[in-house]
Motif scaffolding. Structure first.
Motif, PDB file in Angstrom:
ATOM      1  N   ALA A 159     -54.073  -7.176  99.055  1.00 61.90           N
ATOM      2  CA  ALA A 159     -55.237  -6.540  99.519  1.00 61.90           C
ATOM      3  C   ALA A 159     -56.111  -6.411  98.268  1.00 61.90           C
ATOM      4  CB  ALA A 159     -54.741  -5.295  99.879  1.00 61.90           C
ATOM      5  N   ASP A 160     -55.695  -5.994  96.992  1.00 63.64           N
ATOM      6  CA  ASP A 160     -56.279  -6.055  95.920  1.00 63.64           C
ATOM      7  C   ASP A 160     -57.257  -6.914  95.383  1.00 63.64           C
ATOM      8  OD1 ASP A 160     -55.790  -3.039  95.616  1.00 63.64           O
ATOM      9  OD2 ASP A 160     -54.178  -3.599  93.823  1.00 63.64           O
ATOM     10  N   LEU A 210     -47.979  -7.171  99.270  1.00 68.75           N
ATOM     11  CA  LEU A 210     -48.999  -6.965 100.025  1.00 68.75           C
ATOM     12  C   LEU A 210     -50.219  -6.158  99.628  1.00 68.75           C
ATOM     13  CD1 LEU A 210     -49.523  -7.217 103.275  1.00 68.75           C
ATOM     14  CD2 LEU A 210     -48.443  -5.158 103.574  1.00 68.75           C
ATOM     15  N   CYS A 211     -49.750  -5.153  98.587  1.00 70.66           N
ATOM     16  CA  CYS A 211     -50.922  -4.370  97.965  1.00 70.66           C
ATOM     17  C   CYS A 211     -51.664  -5.291  96.919  1.00 70.66           C
ATOM     18  CB  CYS A 211     -50.423  -3.344  97.200  1.00 70.66           C
ATOM     19  SG  CYS A 211     -49.632  -1.933  98.498  1.00 70.66           S
ATOM     20  N   ALA A 212     -50.867  -5.983  96.316  1.00 75.71           N
ATOM     21  CA  ALA A 212     -51.531  -7.055  95.488  1.00 75.71           C
ATOM     22  C   ALA A 212     -52.270  -7.983  96.101  1.00 75.71           C
ATOM     23  CB  ALA A 212     -50.414  -7.791  94.541  1.00 75.71           C
ATOM     24  N   PRO A 255     -44.114  -4.835  99.982  1.00 74.37           N
ATOM     25  CA  PRO A 255     -45.084  -4.103  99.864  1.00 74.37           C
ATOM     26  C   PRO A 255     -45.666  -3.871  98.714  1.00 74.37           C
ATOM     27  CG  PRO A 255     -43.079  -2.479 100.762  1.00 74.37           C
ATOM     28  CD  PRO A 255     -42.625  -4.027 100.359  1.00 74.37           C
ATOM     29  N   ASN A 256     -45.442  -4.442  97.389  1.00 69.03           N
ATOM     30  CA  ASN A 256     -46.044  -4.779  96.421  1.00 69.03           C
ATOM     31  C   ASN A 256     -46.673  -5.915  96.370  1.00 69.03           C
ATOM     32  OD1 ASN A 256     -43.517  -6.039  96.133  1.00 69.03           O
ATOM     33  ND2 ASN A 256     -43.978  -6.436  94.095  1.00 69.03           N
ATOM     34  N   SER A 270     -58.487  -4.041 102.636  1.00 70.84           N
ATOM     35  CA  SER A 270     -57.513  -3.040 102.873  1.00 70.84           C
ATOM     36  C   SER A 270     -55.994  -3.344 103.432  1.00 70.84           C
ATOM     37  CB  SER A 270     -57.852  -1.813 103.851  1.00 70.84           C
ATOM     38  OG  SER A 270     -57.901  -2.616 105.449  1.00 70.84           O
ATOM     39  N   VAL A 271     -55.040  -2.789 103.070  1.00 69.21           N
ATOM     40  CA  VAL A 271     -53.691  -3.459 103.747  1.00 69.21           C
ATOM     41  C   VAL A 271     -53.604  -3.101 104.869  1.00 69.21           C
ATOM     42  CG1 VAL A 271     -51.131  -2.597 103.479  1.00 69.21           C
ATOM     43  CG2 VAL A 271     -52.370  -2.594 101.624  1.00 69.21           C
ATOM     44  N   ASP A 272     -54.445  -2.179 105.686  1.00 68.40           N
ATOM     45  CA  ASP A 272     -54.284  -1.850 107.132  1.00 68.40           C
ATOM     46  C   ASP A 272     -55.145  -3.401 107.624  1.00 68.40           C
ATOM     47  OD1 ASP A 272     -53.239   0.375 107.291  1.00 68.40           O
ATOM     48  OD2 ASP A 272     -55.042   1.421 107.520  1.00 68.40           O
ATOM     49  N   THR A 281     -62.650  -1.881 102.086  1.00 67.49           N
ATOM     50  CA  THR A 281     -61.651  -0.888 101.403  1.00 67.49           C
ATOM     51  C   THR A 281     -62.650   0.364 101.472  1.00 67.49           C
ATOM     52  OG1 THR A 281     -61.973  -1.599  99.075  1.00 67.49           O
ATOM     53  CG2 THR A 281     -60.252  -2.712 100.265  1.00 67.49           C
TER      54      THR A 281
END
Length: 72
Positions: free
Chosen positions: A51-52, A47-49, A44-45, A57-59, A70
């Motif tokens: 996306a950023d 995946l968020c990185a 998850p971390n 978006s993560v979606d 986003t």
């Protein structure tokens, strides 16, 4: 799964190497290669990185939407 295709396509669309993207999200090139090929699940971390890093978006990465933007 769509996430692997999406992260590869985003990287290629931005003309980046796996080394550069891995460094940007604090993983090795080998680990990033495993994520991109679907050999490992993306934490998850990371995946968020990602996306950023790509400003999506993560979606979008997960294939839950085709809208890249986003809500920021």
């Amino acid at each position: 799964m769509q996430v692997y295709t999406r992260i590869r396509n985003l990287r290629e669309d931005h003309d980046l190497t796996q080394v550069k993207v891995g460094a940007a999200v604090n993983v090795t090139q080998r680990a990033y290669s495993y994520y991109e090929s679907g050999q490992r699940m993306i934490p998850p971390n990371v995946l968020c990185a990602l996306a950023d890093f790509y400003n999506v978006s993560v979606d979008y990465l997960l294939g839950r939407t085709d809208k890249k933007e986003t809500n920021r």
